[in-house]
Scaffold this motif. Structure first.
Motif: not given
Lengths: 110, 115
Positions: A42-44, A93-95, B2-7, B90-104
């Motif tokens: 699964q993904g993290p 930052t995020g990345a 809140t889903e990231v869908t991979q195919t 694995l694919c992931a997404s988050s709001q923006v990369i500039e923000s510190w409070d990133t939940e991916a």
């Protein structure tokens, strides 16, 4: 990027509190600390994030001492379903927050 | 949502094949990521897209070609892969990369086997 060091593995009995410590001696002033959980194939999944002192959510607590050179993820009363790999990440930052270290493989024993 | 869908979830391809992995999110996130994970190893960051533009390429071989056609979609085009490229992608997404409070948010991954 601040490098992180975690124990490779830990075992715990069901119902116990588990503390996983992450060392990040080179953490920068603007770095934040984030923990993820990953089950096999699964993904993290995001658990918790913090900058200093203590952060608590419905899943875990994160303790960060004043010098911020380490952090401790605390899981209260673990169950078998908490068996997973736990990753500590440090970055600004995020990345930069998304480079994974080796992680800690937690095994919960009945 | 809140889903990231991979195919697809699983893919077996020969070394001369061309295939694509697809990732989709509808959370309005403007940062998307591709990771490669080998068995019992941590995820390794491959590519980062920010506002549909490639922001980070972690020295990935050109046989992996990412594409971000819009803010909800991320593709990874595969060509002339080697057996050692077999892994969980694995694919992931988050709001923006500039923000510190990133939940991916991560997808379940595509299990790729190169034969």
């Amino acid at each position: 990027l601040a490098k992180t060091t975690q124990p490779i593995s830990m075992d715990s009995y069901e119902g116990q509190e588990v503390n996983i410590t992450c060392s990040h001696n080179n953490i920068a002033t603007n770095d934040y600390i984030t923990w993820y959980q990953q089950f096999p194939s699964q993904g993290p999944r995001f658990i918790i994030q913090g900058y200093k002192t203590k952060v608590t959510n419905e899943v875990a607590s994160l303790f960060i001492p004043a010098d911020r050179k380490s952090s401790t993820l605390s899981l209260p009363r673990v169950s078998l379903s908490d068996t997973a790999v736990y990753y500590c990440l440090v970055g600004q930052t995020g990345a930069n927050n998304l480079f994974f270290g080796t992680g800690t493989r937690l095994t919960v024993i009945p | 949502d809140t889903e990231v869908t991979q195919t697809p979830k699983h893919l077996v391809m020969g070394m001369t094949n061309k295939k694509s992995l697809k990732c989709e999110q509808h959370m309005g996130h403007r940062a998307m990521y591709w990771y490669k994970q080998k068995a019992k190893k941590p995820p390794e960051l491959m590519f980062v897209y920010s506002y549909e533009k490639l922001s980070i390429n972690e020295s990935v071989p050109s046989r992996f070609s990412p594409e971000c056609p819009n803010s909800s979609l991320l593709n990874l085009h595969l060509h002339a892969l080697q057996p050692e490229d077999s892994a969980l992608y694995l694919c992931a997404s988050s709001q923006v990369i500039e923000s510190w409070d990133t939940e991916a948010f991560f997808g379940q991954g595509t299990r790729l086997t190169v034969v």
